[in-house]
Design an enzyme around this catalytic site. Structure first.
Site, mmCIF file in Angstrom:
data_model
loop_
_atom_site.group_PDB
_atom_site.id
_atom_site.type_symbol
_atom_site.label_atom_id
_atom_site.label_comp_id
_atom_site.label_asym_id
_atom_site.label_seq_id
_atom_site.Cartn_x
_atom_site.Cartn_y
_atom_site.Cartn_z
ATOM 1 N N LYS A 11 -11.019 -59.420 7.651
ATOM 2 C CA LYS A 11 -10.710 -58.482 6.582
ATOM 3 C C LYS A 11 -9.635 -57.481 7.049
ATOM 4 O O LYS A 11 -9.315 -57.416 8.244
ATOM 5 C CB LYS A 11 -12.001 -57.751 6.171
ATOM 6 C CG LYS A 11 -13.106 -58.701 5.638
ATOM 7 C CD LYS A 11 -14.336 -57.880 5.221
ATOM 8 C CE LYS A 11 -15.553 -58.760 5.035
ATOM 9 N NZ LYS A 11 -16.744 -57.952 4.633
ATOM 10 N N TYR A 51 -15.815 -62.468 -4.325
ATOM 11 C CA TYR A 51 -17.118 -61.799 -4.229
ATOM 12 C C TYR A 51 -17.890 -61.825 -5.549
ATOM 13 O O TYR A 51 -18.763 -60.972 -5.773
ATOM 14 C CB TYR A 51 -16.919 -60.354 -3.770
ATOM 15 C CG TYR A 51 -16.722 -60.196 -2.273
ATOM 16 C CD1 TYR A 51 -17.649 -60.723 -1.362
ATOM 17 C CD2 TYR A 51 -15.630 -59.496 -1.759
ATOM 18 C CE1 TYR A 51 -17.484 -60.566 0.011
ATOM 19 C CE2 TYR A 51 -15.462 -59.337 -0.381
ATOM 20 C CZ TYR A 51 -16.403 -59.867 0.493
ATOM 21 O OH TYR A 51 -16.247 -59.702 1.850
ATOM 22 N N ASN A 114 -16.944 -54.073 8.064
ATOM 23 C CA ASN A 114 -17.577 -54.990 9.026
ATOM 24 C C ASN A 114 -16.676 -56.151 9.434
ATOM 25 O O ASN A 114 -17.134 -57.153 9.953
ATOM 26 C CB ASN A 114 -18.953 -55.447 8.515
ATOM 27 C CG ASN A 114 -18.874 -56.248 7.234
ATOM 28 O OD1 ASN A 114 -17.781 -56.557 6.746
ATOM 29 N ND2 ASN A 114 -20.014 -56.608 6.686
ATOM 30 N N GLU A 128 -15.504 -71.422 -1.428
ATOM 31 C CA GLU A 128 -14.566 -70.463 -0.843
ATOM 32 C C GLU A 128 -13.349 -71.159 -0.246
ATOM 33 O O GLU A 128 -12.222 -70.672 -0.381
ATOM 34 C CB GLU A 128 -15.295 -69.597 0.189
ATOM 35 C CG GLU A 128 -16.293 -68.647 -0.483
ATOM 36 C CD GLU A 128 -17.217 -67.905 0.460
ATOM 37 O OE1 GLU A 128 -18.030 -67.096 -0.032
ATOM 38 O OE2 GLU A 128 -17.144 -68.112 1.694
HETATM 39 P P1 DAT Z 1 -21.974 -60.863 4.317
HETATM 40 O O1 DAT Z 1 -20.537 -60.395 4.406
HETATM 41 O O2 DAT Z 1 -22.705 -60.661 5.618
HETATM 42 O O3 DAT Z 1 -22.103 -62.264 3.780
HETATM 43 P P2 DAT Z 1 -22.842 -59.956 1.676
HETATM 44 O O4 DAT Z 1 -22.338 -61.262 1.166
HETATM 45 O O5 DAT Z 1 -24.230 -59.562 1.313
HETATM 46 O O6 DAT Z 1 -22.735 -59.886 3.287
HETATM 47 O O7 DAT Z 1 -21.892 -58.770 1.217
HETATM 48 C C1 DAT Z 1 -20.494 -58.958 1.253
HETATM 49 C C2 DAT Z 1 -19.852 -57.702 1.782
HETATM 50 O O8 DAT Z 1 -20.164 -56.601 0.923
HETATM 51 C C3 DAT Z 1 -20.350 -57.265 3.166
HETATM 52 O O9 DAT Z 1 -19.707 -57.946 4.216
HETATM 53 C C4 DAT Z 1 -20.023 -55.814 3.145
HETATM 54 C C5 DAT Z 1 -20.264 -55.414 1.694
HETATM 55 N N1 DAT Z 1 -21.605 -54.868 1.529
HETATM 56 C C6 DAT Z 1 -22.764 -55.558 1.535
HETATM 57 N N2 DAT Z 1 -23.822 -54.745 1.365
HETATM 58 C C7 DAT Z 1 -23.304 -53.498 1.238
HETATM 59 C C8 DAT Z 1 -23.861 -52.211 1.036
HETATM 60 N N3 DAT Z 1 -25.167 -52.035 0.927
HETATM 61 N N4 DAT Z 1 -23.005 -51.159 0.966
HETATM 62 C C9 DAT Z 1 -21.675 -51.323 1.071
HETATM 63 N N5 DAT Z 1 -21.078 -52.523 1.262
HETATM 64 C C10 DAT Z 1 -21.881 -53.585 1.347
#
Ligand code: DAT
Ligand code: MG
Length: 151
Positions: A11, A51, A114, A128
């Site tokens: 990212k 997303y 992250n 994807e």
């Molecule tokens: P991952 O990236 O581990 O697959 P995800 O698909 O649940 O996690 O979420 C996608 C992204 O969204 C994640 O990398 C960071 C953001 N995100 C997830 N949960 C969040 C939260 N509670 N607050 C802010 N950003 C969040």
């Protein structure tokens, strides 16, 4: 086990922090094979497609703004178990909970920054890869050390 492919993206925070080589190195040294890579700044609309599963979450808009805020390194990695093991290399979504030794555990601090994305299963990996890459942007080849990695 089957050869499989997963979508991995560094990212904008990971790119701006100079972590591209560090992250690629972890997948490469493990024994996974890079079959597609490009650098692009995704539009916000594209980020929303990527997303789409999270569209009802409160952080969705900020997340899509962030993904489209700068260059992303989009990649496809191939190998046995690469979808689930790629997630292990990446670590838990919230870097406060990621184990040391994982990419997020070692290199990130907060969930909104992250640094890396990885597909979470076989169907999302397919979707994807199709969203981010054209078929002709992916390369089929035999890695020189494959017989030493797989026996
Ligand atoms: P991952 O990236 O581990 O697959 P995800 O698909 O649940 O996690 O979420 C996608 C992204 O969204 C994640 O990398 C960071 C953001 N995100 C997830 N949960 C969040 C939260 N509670 N607050 C802010 N950003 C969040
Ligand atoms: Mg996810």
């Amino acid at each position: 086990a089957e050869l499989e492919r997963t979508f991995i993206a560094i990212k904008p925070d990971g790119v701006q922090r100079g972590l591209v080589a560090e992250i690629i190195s972890r997948f490469e040294r493990k024994g996974f094979k890079l079959v597609g890579i490009k650098v692009l700044i995704p539009s916000k609309e594209f980020a929303q497609k990527h997303y789409h599963d999270l569209k009802d979450r409160p952080f969705f808009n900020g997340l899509c703004e962030f993904l489209s805020s700068g260059p992303v390194v989009a990649m496809v990695w191939e190998g046995q178990g690469v979808i689930s093991y790629g997630r292990k290399l990446i670590g838990a979504t919230d870097p406060q909970k990621s184990e040391p030794g994982t990419i997020r555990g070692d290199l990130a601090v907060v969930v909104g920054r992250n640094i890396i994305h990885g597909s979470d299963g076989p169907q999302t990996a397919k979707d994807e890869i199709n969203l981010w890459f054209k078929p002709e942007e992916l390369v089929n080849y035999t890695g020189n050390s494959e017989k030493w990695i797989y026996g």
